[in-house]
Design an enzyme around this catalytic site. Structure first.
Site, short mmCIF file in Angstrom:
data_model
loop_
_atom_site.label_atom_id
_atom_site.label_comp_id
_atom_site.label_asym_id
_atom_site.label_seq_id
_atom_site.Cartn_x
_atom_site.Cartn_y
_atom_site.Cartn_z
CB CYS A 87 -0.92 -0.01 1.21
SG CYS A 87 -1.99 1.44 1.31
CB CYS A 230 -5.30 3.68 -4.46
SG CYS A 230 -4.37 2.13 -4.66
#
Length: 292
Positions: A87, A230
């Site tokens: 991530c 994101c």
């Protein structure tokens, strides 16, 4: 029920529940993670970051083999409790937590190596917060068709792998981007074995200004749904648009997401091209919560 201490953090609105577990004492189940990330009955977050020493988790062995100084491992879980490889926003928030809690230090000009399931990521300070070197990337040959609610016809997608899978879809206008209904899961054909994050992008006008490429993006994250940002998806979108734009396209990009703006930079290394993500990382509050 036992209580655990947590911190809430975010990177451009991509938010996380952070649980410190240095010695690997918590064996959080997918159901427990999903309960902590629940926005109505829990703390709320797009995912959970477990802060654990690399030596205290099985997945950390590979990180230590790659970089013996990677003391800390980011055990990342999606909001539904499933494990994710990486991530990009999370690794910056993870670094912020390590520094603010004095679990690690990061002197000007130095790097902080963080273990992940997608390899060790080196974090440095930047003007906007932190920059994470996400390493090498690949573009698998698969080009799935993407169906999404709000698009009249399926669109081809470009596959990008940054240690986690992405499919990037180019849209024709801001109106198409705004008209997407990402409360409905986009359908990929053929469907990747382990799923993928799906990014929908629109170039700005002009595409390049002062040597920096500019795009807007929305994203549907597997195991989560639409998120305000994101990190790895931002990088995937910039890589895809650079490829579509041709050889004259720049290696620096500014990507606007609903939660803010992130920077992407591609640069050569001895082992091949790397890509870096830069942006803010914020810790919001801390507390304790009963662990079901």
């Amino acid at each position: 029920m036992p209580e655990i201490t947590f911190t809430k953090g975010h990177g451009t609105g991509n938010d996380f529940v952070i649980v410190a577990d240095p010695d690997g004492q918590y064996d959080l189940s997918p159901e427990q993670v999903a309960a902590l990330c629940d926005r109505r009955f829990g703390i709320g977050g797009d995912g959970l970051l477990r802060v654990v020493r690399s030596r205290a988790i099985d997945a950390g062995a590979a990180a230590l083999a790659e970089e013996p100084d990677a003391e800390w491992f980011m055990d990342y879980r999606n909001a539904d409790g499933s494990i994710a490889e990486m991530c990009g926003n999370g690794v910056r928030v993870f670094a912020r937590y390590l520094l603010d809690t004095e679990l690690a230090t990061l002197e000007p000009g130095s790097t902080l190596p963080i273990g992940t399931r997608a390899g060790v990521k080196d974090v440095t300070r930047s003007e906007t917060g932190f920059q994470a070197d996400l390493g090498r990337w690949t573009a698998p040959a698969a080009e799935p068709l993407v169906r999404a609610k709000g698009l009249s016809v399926p669109r081809p997608g470009m596959s990008i792998d940054l240690g986690n899978p992405h499919v990037v879809v180019a849209l024709a206008s801001e109106e198409e981007l705004e008209g997407l209904d990402l409360t409905v899961i986009p359908i990929l054909d053929p469907a990747p074995e382990h799923g993928a994050n799906v990014e929908f992008v629109v170039p700005s006008e002009p595409l390049v200004k002062d040597g920096v490429g500019r795009i807007r993006m929305r994203v549907f994250e597997r195991g989560v749904g639409e998120t305000l940002s994101c990190g790895t998806g931002t990088v995937a979108a910039a890589l895809a648009v650079r490829s579509w734009a041709g050889e004259s396209a720049p290696n620096s990009w500014r990507v606007e997401v609903p939660g803010g703006t992130l920077g992407v930079r591609m640069f050569p290394t001895e082992e091949g091209e790397h890509v870096a993500l830069s942006g803010p990382a914020t810790l919001v509050f801390s507390g304790t919560v009963a662990l079901a």
